[in-house]
Design a protein around this motif. Structure first.
Motif, PDB file in Angstrom:
ATOM      1  N   ASN A  71       0.840  -1.215   0.000  1.00 43.03           N
ATOM      2  CA  ASN A  71       0.000   0.000   0.000  1.00 43.03           C
ATOM      3  C   ASN A  71       0.866   1.253   0.000  1.00 43.03           C
ATOM      4  O   ASN A  71       0.632   2.177  -0.785  1.00 43.03           O
ATOM      5  CB  ASN A  71      -0.912   0.029   1.228  1.00 43.03           C
ATOM      6  CG  ASN A  71      -1.960  -1.043   1.187  1.00 43.03           C
ATOM      7  OD1 ASN A  71      -2.299  -1.558   0.126  1.00 43.03           O
ATOM      8  ND2 ASN A  71      -2.493  -1.385   2.341  1.00 43.03           N
ATOM      9  N   LEU A 151      -3.009  -4.427  -5.489  1.00 45.29           N
ATOM     10  CA  LEU A 151      -3.938  -4.101  -4.400  1.00 45.29           C
ATOM     11  C   LEU A 151      -5.068  -5.131  -4.312  1.00 45.29           C
ATOM     12  O   LEU A 151      -5.493  -5.492  -3.207  1.00 45.29           O
ATOM     13  CB  LEU A 151      -4.484  -2.689  -4.582  1.00 45.29           C
ATOM     14  CG  LEU A 151      -3.442  -1.580  -4.443  1.00 45.29           C
ATOM     15  CD1 LEU A 151      -4.042  -0.219  -4.747  1.00 45.29           C
ATOM     16  CD2 LEU A 151      -2.798  -1.597  -3.068  1.00 45.29           C
ATOM     17  N   ASP A 160      -1.211  -8.682   5.007  1.00 43.18           N
ATOM     18  CA  ASP A 160      -0.114  -7.848   4.528  1.00 43.18           C
ATOM     19  C   ASP A 160       1.178  -8.637   4.734  1.00 43.18           C
ATOM     20  O   ASP A 160       1.436  -9.124   5.840  1.00 43.18           O
ATOM     21  CB  ASP A 160      -0.085  -6.540   5.328  1.00 43.18           C
ATOM     22  CG  ASP A 160       0.916  -5.550   4.784  1.00 43.18           C
ATOM     23  OD1 ASP A 160       1.819  -5.962   4.046  1.00 43.18           O
ATOM     24  OD2 ASP A 160       0.782  -4.369   5.108  1.00 43.18           O
TER      25      ASP A 160
END
Length: 177
Positions: A71, A151, A160
């Motif tokens: 991100n 994404l 993550d």
């Protein structure tokens, strides 16, 4: 007369031997305690210089992991105006540059924590490579399409790749206190 001489000799030497043995024992105890005290002082002095270095290393590694989090990486490196192959190359180069810039920090970390950091970096690279491979026409695709795929892969996995490493590094840093 011989036995009284021996008894007199024992009366003199036996207390002297007891006193000498006691002095020797006390001296040994004192020297051992003094050596331990000096060792503690050395460790304390050493920790005054190494603790800030270790904390700085943990800070830098956390920053590395935050910077290569997909991100944050996508926000920092804009895909506008780039083709997917260009953007893919830029992303991979950035991750490797960040990692190589912080390689020396492993000196201050446990091998297990550094292995987590290395694994996180490899996971991010793998995620980006897989996203790139899923593009239908890689040479004509835009960088924004690659960013979107990365994404989407993050949302699909719901994990993550850097989270575990960040937690490990934080736990180890807290353990310093």
């Amino acid at each position: 007369m011989d036995s009284s001489l021996i008894i007199d000799l024992l009366k003199i030497t036996l207390p002297a031997l007891i006193v000498a043995g006691t002095v020797y024992y006390l001296l040994q105890q004192y020297l051992t305690k003094e050596q331990q005290r000096r060792l503690i002082e050395l460790r304390l002095e050493s920790s005054k210089t190494t603790l800030p270095l270790r904390l700085q290393a943990y800070e830098r590694v956390i920053l590395l992991l935050e910077r290569i989090t997909p991100n944050n990486l996508m926000v920092r490196l804009s895909s506008a105006g780039q083709t997917a192959p260009e953007y893919h190359r830029v992303l991979i180069q950035e991750i490797r540059a960040e990692y190589e810039h912080n390689l020396s920090q492993q000196l201050y970390m446990s091998p297990e924590a550094w292995a987590q950091v290395r694994q996180a970096k490899e996971s991010v690279v793998t995620l980006i490579n897989k996203a790139y491979q899923t593009l239908p026409n890689q040479q004509q695709a835009r960088g924004t399409e690659l960013a979107k795929r990365v994404l989407e892969a993050l949302l699909t996995d719901e994990v993550d790749p850097t989270t575990s490493a960040i937690e490990t590094v934080k736990r180890e840093a807290v353990g310093l206190f």
